[in-house]
Design an enzyme around this catalytic site. Structure first.
Site, mmCIF file in Angstrom:
data_model
loop_
_atom_site.group_PDB
_atom_site.id
_atom_site.type_symbol
_atom_site.label_atom_id
_atom_site.label_comp_id
_atom_site.label_asym_id
_atom_site.label_seq_id
_atom_site.Cartn_x
_atom_site.Cartn_y
_atom_site.Cartn_z
ATOM 1 N N THR A 16 0.846 -1.198 0.000
ATOM 2 C CA THR A 16 0.000 0.000 0.000
ATOM 3 C C THR A 16 0.884 1.252 0.000
ATOM 4 O OG1 THR A 16 -0.189 0.301 2.411
ATOM 5 C CG2 THR A 16 -1.696 -1.282 1.362
ATOM 6 N N GLY A 17 0.311 2.353 -0.444
ATOM 7 C CA GLY A 17 1.096 3.578 -0.562
ATOM 8 C C GLY A 17 2.192 3.423 -1.601
ATOM 9 N N THR A 19 2.653 4.404 -4.564
ATOM 10 C CA THR A 19 2.936 5.415 -5.580
ATOM 11 C C THR A 19 3.877 6.512 -5.099
ATOM 12 O OG1 THR A 19 0.934 6.660 -4.937
ATOM 13 C CG2 THR A 19 0.718 5.051 -6.728
ATOM 14 N N SER A 20 4.315 6.442 -3.847
ATOM 15 C CA SER A 20 5.163 7.525 -3.340
ATOM 16 C C SER A 20 6.022 7.042 -2.183
ATOM 17 C CB SER A 20 4.293 8.703 -2.874
ATOM 18 O OG SER A 20 5.081 9.788 -2.402
ATOM 19 N N GLY A 21 7.168 7.684 -2.019
ATOM 20 C CA GLY A 21 7.986 7.495 -0.830
ATOM 21 C C GLY A 21 8.397 6.069 -0.550
ATOM 22 N N ILE A 22 8.236 5.651 0.709
ATOM 23 C CA ILE A 22 8.653 4.324 1.148
ATOM 24 C C ILE A 22 7.870 3.228 0.436
ATOM 25 C CG2 ILE A 22 8.685 2.767 3.146
ATOM 26 C CD1 ILE A 22 9.280 5.271 4.873
ATOM 27 N N GLY A 23 6.580 3.441 0.214
ATOM 28 C CA GLY A 23 5.769 2.443 -0.470
ATOM 29 C C GLY A 23 6.236 2.206 -1.894
ATOM 30 N N SER A 145 6.756 4.365 12.903
ATOM 31 C CA SER A 145 7.704 5.469 12.955
ATOM 32 C C SER A 145 8.411 5.443 14.299
ATOM 33 C CB SER A 145 6.969 6.809 12.784
ATOM 34 O OG SER A 145 7.843 7.905 13.000
ATOM 35 N N TYR A 159 0.036 12.436 15.202
ATOM 36 C CA TYR A 159 0.814 11.503 14.374
ATOM 37 C C TYR A 159 1.494 10.454 15.246
ATOM 38 C CZ TYR A 159 4.484 9.844 11.198
ATOM 39 O OH TYR A 159 5.318 9.063 10.446
#
Length: 254
Positions: A16-17, A19-23, A145, A159
């Site tokens: 999941t995720g 399309t960007s960053g860590i994913g 995190s 967060y």
């Protein structure tokens, strides 16, 4: 005979995720290692970009699926589960940042952040299990995190709370799913050089100064977090469950 317990070749991994960053880095690294990827993201255009990127790197797109889905939308999640094949691994990388002093926090804000960072990934795994789409012996990795479970920052209560809750859920899931030979772990990144850190008011100069406070004098690269995730997805981590792998360049120990 090539023996490599760290290999994930042939496994089907839902990311999941993606399309960007860590994913995104996780989807690419898993594909490079021979896994079939179920790439999930909210933006179809970005999913198309990921598809083309894998193709341009001479990686086969055979067996991969690129599925748009807002994981906070029950209807879209239901459709995702129906389209998803049985997977051996799940990497829950989607998340949202939030900075606001506690005295200004609203109930809507808490609900929104917890829904994306904790409730959505946990319930996705719950639905995969109920649909028998997570194989026996499968591995689930949540991206939490260091903020919350290990350290705190001013203005980061919502967060941090959402990421701490995710760790608590993962630990208990590990106990409940151990009888099915399934493993559940969390990766705890420190500050990582992704688009998320550029959303706030900090300038590039501010970020460069913050990076010097890390023992390694830089932020993590997304690929470095992805490597920790792929390790926990692999059979090399077959006796690791209910734990947190911290990948923060030593920041949380100073």
């Amino acid at each position: 005979m090539n023996y490599n317990p760290f290999a994930i070749e042939g496994k089907t991994i839902l990311v999941t995720g993606a399309t960007s960053g860590i994913g995104r880095a996780t989807a690419i690294e898993c594909a490079r290692m021979g896994a079939k990827i179920i790439a999930v993201g909210r933006n179809q255009e970005r999913l198309d970009t990921l598809f083309n990127e894998l193709k341009n790197e001479c990686l086969t797109n055979e067996g991969h699926l690129f599925l748009p889905c807002d994981l906070t939308d029950e209807g879209q999640v239901k459709a995702l589960i129906e389209q998803c094949p049985v997977v051996e691994g799940v990497a829950c990388c989607a998340g949202v940042a939030n900075m606001n002093p506690f005295m200004f926090v609203t109930a809507d804000e808490v609900e929104r952040v917890f829904k994306v960072n904790c409730f959505a990934p946990v319930m996705l795994v719950n639905k995969l299990l109920k649909a028998k789409k997570l194989s026996k012996g499968g591995s689930v990795v949540f991206v939490s995190s260091v903020d919350g479970p290990k350290i705190v920052h001013a203005g980061n209560s919502v967060y941090s709370g959402s990421k701490s809750a995710l760790v608590g859920m993962a630990r208990n899931m590990a106990i409940d799913l151990a009888s099915k030979k399934m493993r559940v772990n969390c990766v705890l990144p420190g500050t990582t050089d992704t688009p998320m850190i550029h959303i706030g008011s900090a300038t590039n100069e501010d970020l460069e100064k913050i990076a010097t406070e890390f023992p390694m004098k830089r932020f993590a690269r997304p690929e470095e977090i992805a490597n920790a995730i792929t390790f926990l997805l692999s059979d090399a981590a077959s006796y690791i469950t209910g734990t947190e792998l911290t990948v923060d360049g030593g920041f949380s120990i100073i």
